[in-house]
Design an enzyme around this catalytic site. Structure first.
Site, PDB file in Angstrom:
ATOM      1  N   PRO A 169     -17.745 -15.752 -38.531  1.00  0.00           N
ATOM      2  CA  PRO A 169     -18.873 -15.410 -37.872  1.00  0.00           C
ATOM      3  C   PRO A 169     -19.477 -13.991 -37.934  1.00  0.00           C
ATOM      4  O   PRO A 169     -18.410 -13.484 -36.982  1.00  0.00           O
ATOM      5  CB  PRO A 169     -18.593 -16.541 -36.813  1.00  0.00           C
ATOM      6  CG  PRO A 169     -18.064 -17.331 -36.827  1.00  0.00           C
ATOM      7  CD  PRO A 169     -16.957 -16.852 -38.148  1.00  0.00           C
ATOM      8  N   CYS A 170     -20.608 -13.575 -37.807  1.00  0.00           N
ATOM      9  CA  CYS A 170     -20.631 -12.289 -37.548  1.00  0.00           C
ATOM     10  C   CYS A 170     -21.941 -12.381 -36.776  1.00  0.00           C
ATOM     11  O   CYS A 170     -21.906 -10.967 -36.485  1.00  0.00           O
ATOM     12  CB  CYS A 170     -21.427 -11.947 -39.163  1.00  0.00           C
ATOM     13  SG  CYS A 170     -23.507 -12.679 -39.251  1.00  0.00           S
ATOM     14  N   GLN A 171     -22.428 -13.497 -35.647  1.00  0.00           N
ATOM     15  CA  GLN A 171     -23.158 -12.996 -34.569  1.00  0.00           C
ATOM     16  C   GLN A 171     -22.963 -12.235 -33.867  1.00  0.00           C
ATOM     17  O   GLN A 171     -23.744 -11.551 -33.208  1.00  0.00           O
ATOM     18  CB  GLN A 171     -23.569 -14.406 -34.291  1.00  0.00           C
ATOM     19  CG  GLN A 171     -24.215 -15.506 -35.027  1.00  0.00           C
ATOM     20  CD  GLN A 171     -22.832 -16.523 -35.717  1.00  0.00           C
ATOM     21  OE1 GLN A 171     -22.483 -16.078 -36.263  1.00  0.00           O
ATOM     22  NE2 GLN A 171     -23.646 -17.408 -36.403  1.00  0.00           N
TER      23      GLN A 171
END
Length: 137
Positions: free
Chosen positions: A76-78
């Site tokens: 996940p890059c959030q």
């Protein structure tokens, strides 16, 4: 045959890209497992890969999991993205990098393919250091 374990699979776009890229290079491949939490994405994966096991939680992947020759995925890059709150690689979502690293350490595939946003470059040492220590260059 290059077997593939897919982490943070989403709807399987990266898996398709990896298998098609390997085919262009003359290699046969197949996905042996996915790991995806989102129910909608899991439904898409089930439709396209009906016989492939899909782990709902990456924490469930351990030494008893089928060892693939290649592990690929984009954690996940959030927390890294400029569109997010910039909590960094230790944020609640991007902190799942530690699980990616753990899974690679436990299963020791021949190849590792990590995908993420450009802001990951700020944490490149945190990603490449542990992989290099395991022998991945």
């Amino acid at each position: 045959m290059i077997t593939i374990g897919s982490l943070f699979s989403g709807y399987g776009g990266l898996d398709r890209g990896i298998t098609q890229g390997l085919a262009v290079l003359g290699h046969r491949s197949r996905v042996v497992w996915h790991a995806e939490k989102d129910p909608y994405a899991r439904a898409v994966l089930a439709r396209h890969w009906p016989t492939v096991r899909c782990y709902e939680d990456v924490h469930d992947i351990d030494a008893t999991t089928t060892r693939p020759r290649l592990i690929g995925g984009g954690f996940p890059c959030q927390d890294l993205s400029i569109a997010g709150k910039r909590a960094g690689i230790d944020g609640a979502r991007s902190g799942l990098w530690s699980q990616y690293e753990r899974i690679v350490r436990v299963l020791l595939p021949d190849l590792v393919f990590v995908e993420n946003v450009p802001e990951l470059l700020r944490y490149l040492g945190r990603v490449l250091g542990p992989l290099a220590a395991l022998g991945y260059d």
